[in-house]
Design a protein around this motif. Structure first.
Motif, PDB file in Angstrom:
ATOM      1  N   LEU A 133       0.838  -1.207   0.000  1.00  0.00           N
ATOM      2  CA  LEU A 133       0.000   0.000   0.000  1.00  0.00           C
ATOM      3  C   LEU A 133       0.872   1.255   0.000  1.00  0.00           C
ATOM      4  O   LEU A 133       0.570   2.247  -0.666  1.00  0.00           O
ATOM      5  CB  LEU A 133      -0.927   0.005   1.218  1.00  0.00           C
ATOM      6  CG  LEU A 133      -2.105  -0.972   1.138  1.00  0.00           C
ATOM      7  CD1 LEU A 133      -2.905  -0.957   2.437  1.00  0.00           C
ATOM      8  CD2 LEU A 133      -3.018  -0.640  -0.038  1.00  0.00           C
ATOM      9  N   ALA A 134       1.975   1.205   0.766  1.00  0.00           N
ATOM     10  CA  ALA A 134       2.884   2.358   0.794  1.00  0.00           C
ATOM     11  C   ALA A 134       3.511   2.564  -0.587  1.00  0.00           C
ATOM     12  O   ALA A 134       3.616   3.695  -1.082  1.00  0.00           O
ATOM     13  CB  ALA A 134       3.967   2.129   1.849  1.00  0.00           C
ATOM     14  N   GLN A 135       3.888   1.460  -1.230  1.00  0.00           N
ATOM     15  CA  GLN A 135       4.460   1.573  -2.577  1.00  0.00           C
ATOM     16  C   GLN A 135       3.412   2.078  -3.573  1.00  0.00           C
ATOM     17  O   GLN A 135       3.716   2.827  -4.493  1.00  0.00           O
ATOM     18  CB  GLN A 135       4.998   0.200  -3.033  1.00  0.00           C
ATOM     19  CG  GLN A 135       6.270  -0.184  -2.301  1.00  0.00           C
ATOM     20  CD  GLN A 135       6.636  -1.646  -2.536  1.00  0.00           C
ATOM     21  OE1 GLN A 135       5.789  -2.531  -2.503  1.00  0.00           O
ATOM     22  NE2 GLN A 135       7.901  -1.897  -2.773  1.00  0.00           N
ATOM     23  N   PHE A 136       2.171   1.655  -3.336  1.00  0.00           N
ATOM     24  CA  PHE A 136       1.082   2.091  -4.207  1.00  0.00           C
ATOM     25  C   PHE A 136       0.936   3.617  -4.143  1.00  0.00           C
ATOM     26  O   PHE A 136       0.826   4.301  -5.162  1.00  0.00           O
ATOM     27  CB  PHE A 136      -0.227   1.408  -3.771  1.00  0.00           C
ATOM     28  CG  PHE A 136      -1.353   1.553  -4.752  1.00  0.00           C
ATOM     29  CD1 PHE A 136      -1.554   0.607  -5.743  1.00  0.00           C
ATOM     30  CD2 PHE A 136      -2.212   2.648  -4.702  1.00  0.00           C
ATOM     31  CE1 PHE A 136      -2.589   0.739  -6.659  1.00  0.00           C
ATOM     32  CE2 PHE A 136      -3.249   2.793  -5.604  1.00  0.00           C
ATOM     33  CZ  PHE A 136      -3.441   1.828  -6.593  1.00  0.00           C
ATOM     34  N   ALA A 137       0.974   4.128  -2.903  1.00  0.00           N
ATOM     35  CA  ALA A 137       0.831   5.581  -2.715  1.00  0.00           C
ATOM     36  C   ALA A 137       1.979   6.334  -3.398  1.00  0.00           C
ATOM     37  O   ALA A 137       1.781   7.409  -3.974  1.00  0.00           O
ATOM     38  CB  ALA A 137       0.787   5.907  -1.233  1.00  0.00           C
ATOM     39  N   ASP A 138       3.190   5.750  -3.365  1.00  0.00           N
ATOM     40  CA  ASP A 138       4.337   6.381  -4.038  1.00  0.00           C
ATOM     41  C   ASP A 138       4.196   6.328  -5.550  1.00  0.00           C
ATOM     42  O   ASP A 138       4.525   7.262  -6.264  1.00  0.00           O
ATOM     43  CB  ASP A 138       5.639   5.623  -3.687  1.00  0.00           C
ATOM     44  CG  ASP A 138       6.136   6.004  -2.312  1.00  0.00           C
ATOM     45  OD1 ASP A 138       5.581   6.961  -1.735  1.00  0.00           O
ATOM     46  OD2 ASP A 138       7.067   5.332  -1.829  1.00  0.00           O
ATOM     47  N   ASP A 181      -5.992   1.920 -11.194  1.00  0.00           N
ATOM     48  CA  ASP A 181      -4.541   1.802 -11.036  1.00  0.00           C
ATOM     49  C   ASP A 181      -4.255   0.443 -10.427  1.00  0.00           C
ATOM     50  O   ASP A 181      -4.904   0.054  -9.447  1.00  0.00           O
ATOM     51  CB  ASP A 181      -4.011   2.893 -10.105  1.00  0.00           C
ATOM     52  CG  ASP A 181      -4.250   4.286 -10.671  1.00  0.00           C
ATOM     53  OD1 ASP A 181      -4.197   4.440 -11.905  1.00  0.00           O
ATOM     54  OD2 ASP A 181      -4.507   5.214  -9.861  1.00  0.00           O
ATOM     55  N   LEU A 182      -3.276  -0.250 -10.994  1.00  0.00           N
ATOM     56  CA  LEU A 182      -2.917  -1.584 -10.484  1.00  0.00           C
ATOM     57  C   LEU A 182      -1.421  -1.632 -10.216  1.00  0.00           C
ATOM     58  O   LEU A 182      -0.621  -1.235 -11.073  1.00  0.00           O
ATOM     59  CB  LEU A 182      -3.223  -2.656 -11.541  1.00  0.00           C
ATOM     60  CG  LEU A 182      -4.677  -2.968 -11.866  1.00  0.00           C
ATOM     61  CD1 LEU A 182      -4.750  -3.836 -13.109  1.00  0.00           C
ATOM     62  CD2 LEU A 182      -5.313  -3.690 -10.700  1.00  0.00           C
ATOM     63  N   LEU A 183      -1.056  -2.099  -9.037  1.00  0.00           N
ATOM     64  CA  LEU A 183       0.363  -2.323  -8.743  1.00  0.00           C
ATOM     65  C   LEU A 183       0.562  -3.792  -8.391  1.00  0.00           C
ATOM     66  O   LEU A 183      -0.127  -4.324  -7.514  1.00  0.00           O
ATOM     67  CB  LEU A 183       0.837  -1.436  -7.591  1.00  0.00           C
ATOM     68  CG  LEU A 183       2.330  -1.585  -7.236  1.00  0.00           C
ATOM     69  CD1 LEU A 183       3.223  -1.156  -8.400  1.00  0.00           C
ATOM     70  CD2 LEU A 183       2.666  -0.767  -5.981  1.00  0.00           C
TER      71      LEU A 183
END
Ligand code: GLA
Length: 393
Positions: free
Chosen positions: A13-18, A120-122
């Motif tokens: 989730l943190a990487q998603f926000a970045d 958006d997909l990570l």
């Protein structure tokens, strides 16, 4: 800030926000799906036969958030290259990269009425790639679960597995069977899945706590794999037609009895005879292995694994020198019950059933000797069988 105390979904989730700075106010859904190892029953799933896989502790996670922008944006933690597609045009054609699996799933989801207006997909893929451990099925299942949750929809496990299989068959271009997708969603901790690939009835086989499953990655994947896979399927279809021509009413090789094979098989061309013999004997081995597990007869399970490997090597011809070396080396390590190639073949991994106390020595010996013989350092994974895929809130 990203701290080490974050759990894997929190980290994603943190990487998603970045990665997607505009997403702060939006809800993000994370799903994870495991890879699989197949203990026995190879190249039987598309013949409507029996397999015995289990889900393993390597996961792919997908984070998804609706953006209503009319575009689907795909990014990966591991791969540099991402992609952006308009929602009404995901897919002019496959690109032969990881996005094919995601787009294949999106297309199939849209057919079931789960249409995203933009997202958006990570992707965080932790299943070793090209190892025959179903990194693609894990990606498909995690994508489907995350997108379904974003659409506010659910699907039962069998429907989900079938949808992801269609994604791979129709878009990504591999004519795979149902085993990988089913294992990723249907796994159960500590158990292998005895799956009837016709009825999709699953029975769970408890693994003895005296043994560990050890996966050895040859670190090679021969480029013929995909073409040869589809060729084997076509050969099986030819076999079915041959026996139908003899007046047998069979829908797939699953229906062919050993007796009819003995009666008519000798007039099959040699190669088809071999392919057929593999499928018949492999289906029998799966059932025998399930009975042997019930009886705690690990020596018998191990023998069946070696026989399965020999049949895949000699009759089905989907092994390769590196896999054969790895299996032969395992045979000579004390405490090993059995070993065989796992997955589609032509490289990838072997699976070995090893006495718990012997695992450390096995890891060292097999890695050293394989490197000596092949000049490639293998990877060795000791893995539990785990629960299938889920949404992580
Ligand atoms: C690949 C396919 C499966 C199965 C195996 C061989 O993993 O995806 O459906 O056919 O090969 O058993």
């Amino acid at each position: 800030m990203i701290s080490k105390l974050h759990t894997a979904p929190q980290l994603l989730l943190a990487q998603f926000a970045d990665t997607f700075p505009g997403s702060a106010q939006r809800q993000v859904h994370v799903a994870r799906a495991p890879g699989r190892v197949n203990l026995i029953g190879e190249h039987t799933d598309y013949n409507e036969g029996f397999v015995m896989p289990g889900a393993i502790g390597f996961y792919t996670r997908v984070a998804c958030s609706s953006n209503e922008s009319g575009s689907i944006v795909m990014r990966s933690v591991q791969q540099e290259e991402g992609a952006r597609f308009a929602v009404d045009d995901y897919a002019p054609r496959p690109r032969h990269d990881w996005t094919d699996y995601v787009r294949g799933v999106l297309i199939e989801l849209r057919r079931t009425g789960c249409a995203l207006g933009g997202a958006d997909l990570l992707i965080d893929g932790r299943v070793p790639m090209n190892g025959g451990l179903s990194s693609s099925a894990a990606l498909e299942i995690a994508t489907a679960l995350a997108c379904l949750r974003t659409c506010g929809r659910t699907l039962g496990p069998v429907e989900l597995a079938k949808l992801c299989q269609r994604a791979e068959n129709n878009f990504a271009g591999a004519r795979c069977g149902i085993m990988d997708q089913f294992s990723s969603i249907g796994g159960r901790a500590g158990h292998a899945i005895l799956l009837d690939c016709r009825s999709l009835d699953a029975t769970y086989v408890l693994l003895s706590d005296k043994v560990e499953i050890v996966i050895c990655n040859t670190m090679v994947k021969h480029s013929v794999a995909a073409g040869e896979y589809n060729r084997r399927r076509a050969e099986c279809d030819e076999c079915v037609n041959f026996f139908r021509g003899k007046g047998l009413e069979i829908a797939s090789l699953r229906d062919l009895s050993h007796e009819d094979f003995r009666r008519f098989g000798s007039s099959l061309p040699e190669v088809l005879f071999q392919r057929c013999r593999h499928v018949l004997t492999e289906n029998s081995r799966v059932k025998q292995a399930a009975a042997a597990f019930e009886e705690h007869d690990l020596a018998a399970v191990g023998r069946l694994m070696y026989e399965s490997h020999a049949s895949l090597r000699d009759d089905y011809e989907v092994s390769c020198p590196e896999l054969n070396v790895m299996v032969d080396l395992a045979k000579n390590v004390p405490g090993v019950y059995g070993s065989r190639m796992t997955g589609g073949g032509f490289g990838g991994c072997t699976v070995s059933l090893v006495e718990r106390e012997a695992v450390e020595r096995f890891k060292i010996e097999i890695a050293g000797k394989y490197e000596e013989a092949i000049h490639i350092r293998p990877e060795v994974y000791v893995t539990a069988l785990v629960e299938g895929a889920s949404v992580e809130e």
